[in-house]
Design a protein around this motif. Structure first.
Motif, PDB file in Angstrom:
ATOM      1  N   LEU A   1      39.058  34.718  25.856  1.00 22.38           N
ATOM      2  CA  LEU A   1      38.232  35.925  25.852  1.00 22.38           C
ATOM      3  C   LEU A   1      38.344  36.601  24.480  1.00 22.38           C
ATOM      4  O   LEU A   1      39.345  36.410  23.768  1.00 22.38           O
ATOM      5  CB  LEU A   1      38.706  36.896  26.937  1.00 22.38           C
ATOM      6  N   PRO A   2      37.367  37.409  24.097  1.00 19.89           N
ATOM      7  CA  PRO A   2      37.416  38.077  22.790  1.00 19.89           C
ATOM      8  C   PRO A   2      38.368  39.271  22.786  1.00 19.89           C
ATOM      9  O   PRO A   2      37.967  40.402  22.490  1.00 19.89           O
ATOM     10  CB  PRO A   2      35.959  38.501  22.562  1.00 19.89           C
ATOM     11  N   THR A   3      39.607  39.030  23.115  1.00 18.71           N
ATOM     12  CA  THR A   3      40.636  40.071  23.099  1.00 18.71           C
ATOM     13  C   THR A   3      41.958  39.438  22.713  1.00 18.71           C
ATOM     14  O   THR A   3      42.236  38.279  23.055  1.00 18.71           O
ATOM     15  CB  THR A   3      40.758  40.757  24.474  1.00 18.71           C
ATOM     16  N   PHE A   4      42.784  40.200  22.002  1.00 18.47           N
ATOM     17  CA  PHE A   4      44.058  39.656  21.554  1.00 18.47           C
ATOM     18  C   PHE A   4      45.153  39.773  22.616  1.00 18.47           C
ATOM     19  O   PHE A   4      46.238  39.234  22.430  1.00 18.47           O
ATOM     20  CB  PHE A   4      44.517  40.372  20.272  1.00 18.47           C
ATOM     21  N   ARG A   5      44.912  40.465  23.693  1.00 16.18           N
ATOM     22  CA  ARG A   5      45.942  40.643  24.711  1.00 16.18           C
ATOM     23  C   ARG A   5      46.028  39.404  25.592  1.00 16.18           C
ATOM     24  O   ARG A   5      45.089  38.618  25.711  1.00 16.18           O
ATOM     25  CB  ARG A   5      45.650  41.863  25.567  1.00 16.18           C
ATOM     26  N   THR A   6      47.192  39.220  26.210  1.00  9.61           N
ATOM     27  CA  THR A   6      47.359  38.210  27.243  1.00  9.61           C
ATOM     28  C   THR A   6      47.425  38.920  28.591  1.00  9.61           C
ATOM     29  O   THR A   6      47.466  40.149  28.654  1.00  9.61           O
ATOM     30  CB  THR A   6      48.630  37.377  27.002  1.00  9.61           C
TER      31      THR A   6
ATOM     32  N   PRO B   1      41.989  35.274  19.116  1.00  7.41           N
ATOM     33  CA  PRO B   1      42.712  35.297  20.387  1.00  7.41           C
ATOM     34  C   PRO B   1      43.373  33.949  20.669  1.00  7.41           C
ATOM     35  O   PRO B   1      42.791  32.892  20.408  1.00  7.41           O
ATOM     36  CB  PRO B   1      41.610  35.604  21.412  1.00  7.41           C
TER      37      PRO B   1
ATOM     38  N   ARG C   1      44.425  41.982  11.627  1.00  5.81           N
ATOM     39  CA  ARG C   1      44.514  42.183  13.075  1.00  5.81           C
ATOM     40  C   ARG C   1      44.212  43.646  13.436  1.00  5.81           C
ATOM     41  O   ARG C   1      43.489  43.931  14.395  1.00  5.81           O
ATOM     42  CB  ARG C   1      45.920  41.781  13.546  1.00  5.81           C
TER      43      ARG C   1
ATOM     44  N   GLU D   1      41.223  45.150  15.847  1.00  2.68           N
ATOM     45  CA  GLU D   1      41.637  45.828  17.080  1.00  2.68           C
ATOM     46  C   GLU D   1      41.403  47.339  17.039  1.00  2.68           C
ATOM     47  O   GLU D   1      41.056  47.944  18.058  1.00  2.68           O
ATOM     48  CB  GLU D   1      43.122  45.560  17.354  1.00  2.68           C
ATOM     49  N   GLU D   2      41.608  47.958  15.888  1.00  2.00           N
ATOM     50  CA  GLU D   2      41.639  49.415  15.832  1.00  2.00           C
ATOM     51  C   GLU D   2      40.374  50.048  15.271  1.00  2.00           C
ATOM     52  O   GLU D   2      40.049  51.190  15.608  1.00  2.00           O
ATOM     53  CB  GLU D   2      42.847  49.864  14.990  1.00  2.00           C
TER      54      GLU D   2
ATOM     55  N   ARG E   1      36.817  51.326  14.877  1.00  2.00           N
ATOM     56  CA  ARG E   1      35.754  51.654  15.819  1.00  2.00           C
ATOM     57  C   ARG E   1      34.453  51.859  15.042  1.00  2.00           C
ATOM     58  O   ARG E   1      34.279  52.871  14.366  1.00  2.00           O
ATOM     59  CB  ARG E   1      36.092  52.912  16.616  1.00  2.00           C
TER      60      ARG E   1
END
Length: 806
Positions: free
Chosen positions: A12-17, A89, A781, A785-786, A788
C-alpha cells in the motif's frame, strides 16, 4: 494458548506496517499471509512478532498461505534495503520481487477432498454452509467468489478448520494459460518472373504490384500484421492480390517461447591473454568470502560473454553454487540465451516480459525448487529465489532499462551489488561503454577494473567516418548510398540506425503554423504513415491524420521531421531489389516479433536492417559489414544531463555490430555536429577520452557521479495547483535544511518538467543534490510523510539516483 501478534507489510502507499492477531506459531519472516484490510482481504508478508501496545481492534490473520517463505531471509533483507534507500513502502518492495500470481489474493482456491463427508462427522454451522456451496460449484471455487456469494465475511477460519479435518485443500493457482496463438501471413501463390506478364497482370494497380514485389524481396512470405502496419499496405490491396490468385493467407502457430528450442552446441574458445587475466582475477576473488564488485570494460566483440560463461562454469559446475545473469530486455534474444543454454542446458531459466503470468510463476517455482541453477533475464530476474548464490553478472550495465520507473524506483545494477555482497557472491558489471558512475567507482577503488582492450582473434575495430549533414540535405548521403550499394553487390548485410520511430515527427500547417499536439501531453503527435494516424509516444493517444489544418482549415500541411518509417520508404526506393526489415516498437508489437526479425537477419534473408536503439545491442552477425547512423544528432541536446553520455553509448554500441567476422566492417555516422565531442570520440572508439571530457563537463554545475541526486516530481491535473504545490514542497525542504537536516544538500528549482504535461497531469520538479546517504534518506522520508500539499489532486514522487529527467 493466548494469541500472538504479527507485524505484516502490505503493498500500500504508506510507510507503516500493520499488526494482526494470530493463533498458533508465528510464520517465519517473508511468509505470505492473507489478512483483512478494510472491507476486503489482501496478501501481505510476515515480518515478525509485533508489539500490540496501544492498538485497539486488532483483527485476526485470515490465513498463512505457505509453509516455506516466498521471500527467504536474504531477499527480505534486500527488500528492506530497497525500501529504505529508494524511500518506498516495504510491502511495495516485497511485491516487486515476486510473480504477480503470488501477490493476488483472488488466486486462492479451495476444493473438497474426494472423501469429504464419507463416514465421518460432517461440519456444522458456517463450515457446513461453505461445504454445501463448494458442492454446488462442483467441489472447487475461488475463496473471493465464495465470500461474495455467501456474504459471510472472512471464510478463512472455516477453511482452516475443514483443512485440518481433511475435508478440503487450499492452494494458490496461476491464471489459465492463454490458448495457442496463431498469426496470419501472406504467401506468394503464383510467381511471375516475366516482366511483360507482370505488367499485364497488374496494369494500373500500383500498390498491388508494390506489395507483391515486397513479398518477393521477403522470400515469398510476410507477416500480415507487419504488412498492414509497418509496411503501410491496406487490407484491400492484399484482397486484390488474393482475388487474382497471386497470394494466399496461411495461419501458423506462434511459438510460445523461442528460448525453449534446442540450444546451439557449445563452442570451445581458447581465452585471449586479456580474457585469461580477467578470469584469473575473478576466480581468485571467488575464493575469498568477500570481494569488491568487478567492472569488466571490454570493447565490442572482445569476448565478455566468454568470460561470463567460464566464470559460471567454475561457480555452477565445479563449486555447485547458483548464478544470475542480467541483460537488457532488448538484448534478451534467442542468440544471447543460447550461449548459456549450450553450456548449462535445462538448468537455465529465462525470465522476460513476454512470459505469461502462469509461465513466470512456473519458472519461479522451478527456481525455488532448485531445478534451475542459472537464471538469465531482464531487471526482475535479480530477485530469483536461488539458494547459495555464487555470482551475479550485469551485462551492458550502463543500460537505462535497469532502472525501474515505478515504486520502488530501484536500479538493478546497484541492487545487484547489494545482493551479491549479502550473499557472499561475485558481482561482475560488464560493458563496452560503462556508466560514468561505475567508471568513477572503479577509478576510486570501490570496484576492481578488468580490461579487454582488443577484439577476439585480433580483429581491428571497424573504421568510423563522419558525414557532415550541413553539406548534404539527403536523408541518405551519397557516401552512405554508395556504401550500402557496395554491400548489396557483395551479398553482405547493412544496419541503419535512426533512434526515432514513426514517419514524421510532427505535422504543421504552412498557413498558420499550428502543430498537432497531444491533448494529454505537452508533445507533438507523430505521424505514422502506414496506419494513417497521429500517435503520442507517451500516453498512446491516437487520432486520424488530418487532411486540413484543424485550426484554420487550410489543406497545405507539412509533415516535418524524420522517423524510421520514412527512412524505410526512402531505402526501399533507393534500393528496390534489397530485402529490408524494420525493427522498432511499431514492427515488434507482437509477442516474438523482434525475435522473428532477428532470425531472418541471422539466416541472411535480410539485406538491410533498419531500426531504433533496438538494433544496437545483443546482435552478433558476421555478415554485417556496414553500419550507417542516419542522424547522430537525435538525443544529443535533450534537456537531460545524461544526454551526451547516452548518445555516445548508442553510437559506440551500434558501431560494434559490424566487423565481427572475417569480412571486416565500416561505420558511417551522419551528423550536423561533426565537431561535437560525442561524435569525435565515437570516431576513434575512445571511451576513456569521452569519459574524461564528460566528467569534466559535469563538475560545474555539479551532477552525478560527482554527487548524489534526487528528482522530486510534483504532478496534478490542475496547472496552477501543481505550480503552487511544487513551490510549497521546495520551500518545505529548504526550511528543513535550515534546521540542520540533510546536511550538505542543495535544492535546485522548482521549475516545469521538460515534458510539462504527461497523461493529462501537469508536472513540476526540483532537484536535491549532494549530502550523505543517511541524512538524505531521513529527509526524503520526512518529505513524503510529513509534507502537506495544497488541497486537491496532487502527487509527489521521489526518484533517487534518476537515469532520466524528462
Amino acid at each position: 494458548m493466548s494469541p500472538r501478534h504479527l507485524e505484516v507489510a502490505l503493498a500500500l502507499p504508506t510507510f507503516r506496517t500493520f499488526t494482526y492477531r494470530i493463533e498458533g506459531p508465528l510464520p517465519r519472516p517473508g511468509t505470505r499471509v492473507l489478512v483483512p484490510f478494510q472491507r476486503s482481504e489482501r496478501v501481505g508478508w510476515a515480518l515478525g512478532e509485533a508489539d500490540p501496545s496501544g492498538i485497539r481492534g486488532i483483527r485476526p490473520v485470515s490465513d498463512v498461505l505457505e509453509v516455506e517463505p516466498s521471500l527467504p531471509g536474504d531477499l527480505l533483507d534486500l527488500a528492506r534495503w530497497m525500501a529504505e534507500y529508494y524511500v518506498a513502502p516495504l510491502g511495495v518492495a516485497c511485491r516487486s520481487m515476486l510473480p504477480s500470481v503470488l501477490t493476488d489474493g483472488a488466486r486462492e482456491v479451495v476444493r473438497l477432498m474426494e472423501d469429504a463427508g464419507g463416514g465421518r462427522a460432517g461440519p456444522e454451522g458456517r463450515a457446513e454452509v461453505l461445504v454445501e456451496a463448494l458442492r454446488s460449484r462442483g467441489g472447487e471455487a475461488r475463496v473471493s467468489t465464495l465470500r461474495k456469494s455467501l456474504g459471510m465475511g472472512s471464510l478463512w477460519p472455516e477453511i482452516r478448520l475443514l483443512a485440518e479435518a481433511g475435508l478440503l485443500e487450499h492452494e494458490t493457482v496461476p491464471p489459465p494459460e492463454p490458448p495457442v496463438r496463431t498469426r496470419k501471413s501472406v504467401r506468394i501463390r503464383e510467381w511471375i518472373p516475366d516482366l511483360a506478364a507482370r505488367e499485364d497482370r497488374f496494369g494500373r494497380a500500383r500498390r498491388q504490384r508494390e506489395c507483391y514485389e515486397l513479398l518477393e524481396a521477403s522470400g515469398g512470405s510476410r507477416d500480415l500484421v507487419v504488412l498492414l502496419g509497418g509496411d503501410g499496405f491496406s487490407r484491400s490491396v492484399v484482397s486484390g492480390l488474393e482475388d487474382k490468385g497471386l497470394v494466399e493467407l496461411e495461419e501458423r502457430e506462434v511459438e510460445s517461447d523461442p528460448f525453449r528450442g534446442p540450444p546451439d552446441p557449445p563452442i570451445h574458445h581458447e581465452p585471449t591473454p586479456a580474457q585469461a587475466d580477467a578470469l584469473d582475477a575473478l576466480l581468485a576473488a571467488a575464493d575469498r568470502p568477500e570481494s569488491d564488485p568487478f567492472l569488466l570494460h571490454g570493447v565490442t566483440g572482445s569476448g565478455k560473454t566468454l568470460v561470463y560463461i567460464e566464470l559460471l562454469r567454475e561457480v555452477v559446475d565445479r563449486r555447485n553454487r547458483t548464478a544470475i545473469v542480467l541483460v537488457p530486455e532488448i538484448s534478451l534474444t534467442p542468440q544471447t540465451v543460447s550461449r548459456f543454454r549450450s553450456w548449462f542446458g535445462d538448468r537455465v531459466a529465462v525470465l522476460h516480459s513476454a512470459l505469461s503470468h502462469g509461465e513466470r510463476y512456473d519458472q519461479w517455482r522451478r527456481i525455488r525448487a532448485g531445478e534451475k541453477r542459472v537464471v538469465v533475464g531482464a531487471r526482475s530476474a535479480l530477485f530469483a529465489p536461488l539458494r547459495d548464490l555464487g555470482a551475479i553478472i550485469v551485462d551492458e550495465e550502463h543500460d537505462g532499462s535497469y532502472k525501474q520507473s515505478e515504486a520502488p524506483r530501484y536500479h538493478a545494477r546497484d541492487v545487484a551489488v547489494v545482493r551479491a555482497r549479502g550473499a557472499g557472491a561475485l558481482c561482475v558489471l560488464g560493458s563496452a561503454t560503462p556508466s560514468l558512475e561505475s567508471w568513477r567507482n572503479a577509478g576510486r577503488g570501490k570496484y576492481v577494473r578488468l580490461s579487454l582492450p582488443e577484439r577476439v582473434g585480433g580483429r581491428p575495430m571497424p573504421p568510423v567516418e563522419v558525414v557532415d549533414l550541413r553539406r548534404s540535405r539527403d536523408v541518405l548521403s551519397p557516401q552512405l548510398t554508395v556504401a550500402v550499394r557496395d554491400r548489396l553487390e557483395r551479398d553482405e548485410q547493412s544496419i541503419l540506425l535512426l533512434n526515432r520511430r514513426g514517419y514524421s515527427s510532427f505535422v504543421q500547417c504552412r498557413a498558420c503554423g499550428a502543430v498537432e499536439e497531444c491533448p494529454n501531453c505537452s508533445v507533438s503527435l507523430t505521424f505514422h504513415r502506414g496506419r494513417g494516424r497521429l500517435l503520442c509516444h507517451h500516453c498512446r493517444h491516437e487520432e486520424q491524420a488530418p487532411t486540413r489544418c484543424p485550426s484554420c482549415g487550410d489543406p497545405d500541411l507539412s509533415f516535418r521531421g524524420l522517423g524510421t518509417e520514412q527512412v524505410e520508404r526512402i531505402v526501399a526506393e533507393t534500393f528496390p531489389d534489397a530485402r529490408i526489415a524494420r525493427m522498432d516498437v511499431d514492427t515488434t508489437s507482437g509477442k516474438w516479433a523482434h525475435h522473428e526479425i532477428l532470425g531472418r537477419v541471422r539466416r541472411k534473408e535480410v539485406d538491410i536492417l533498419l531500426g531504433t536503439q533496438m538494433i544496437s545491442k545483443g546482435l552478433d552477425f558476421p555478415g554485417v559489414t556496414l553500419v550507417g547512423v542516419v542522424n547522430a544528432d537525435v538525443g544529443i541536446h535533450l534537456p537531460d544531463f545524461r544526454a551526451s553520455e547516452r548518445s555516445f553509448q548508442l553510437l559506440s554500441q551500434v558501431a560494434g555490430r559490424t566487423g565481427r567476422g572475417e569480412l571486416g566492417g565500416r561505420v558511417l555516422i551522419q551528423s550536423s555536429l561533426p565537431e561535437h565531442y560525442v561524435v569525435r570520440h565515437a570516431l576513434s572508439h575512445d571511451y576513456e577520452g569521452f569519459a574524461e571530457r564528460e566528467l569534466e563537463e559535469r563538475k560545474s554545475p555539479p551532477y552525478p557521479p560527482h554527487l548524489r541526486l534526487a528528482n522530486i516530481v510534483v504532478s496534478s491535473p490542475d496547472r496552477a495547483l501543481v505550480a503552487d504545490a511544487a513551490e510549497a514542497a521546495a520551500s518545505w525542504v529548504r526550511a528543513e535544511l535550515g534546521k540542520g537536516r540533510g546536511s550538505g544538500m542543495e535544492v535546485v528549482g522548482p521549475a516545469p518538467s521538460p515534458i510539462e504535461r504527461l497523461h493529462n497531469r501537469w508536472r513540476w520538479h526540483f532537484f536535491l543534490r549532494g549530502g550523505r546517504v543517511g541524512p538524505a534518506t531521513e529527509l526524503f522520508r520526512s518529505l513524503l510523510e510529513e509534507f502537506r500539499p495544497p488541497p486537491g489532486d496532487v502527487r509527489v514522487i521521489l526518484d533517487r539516483d534518476p537515469t532520466a529527467l524528462l
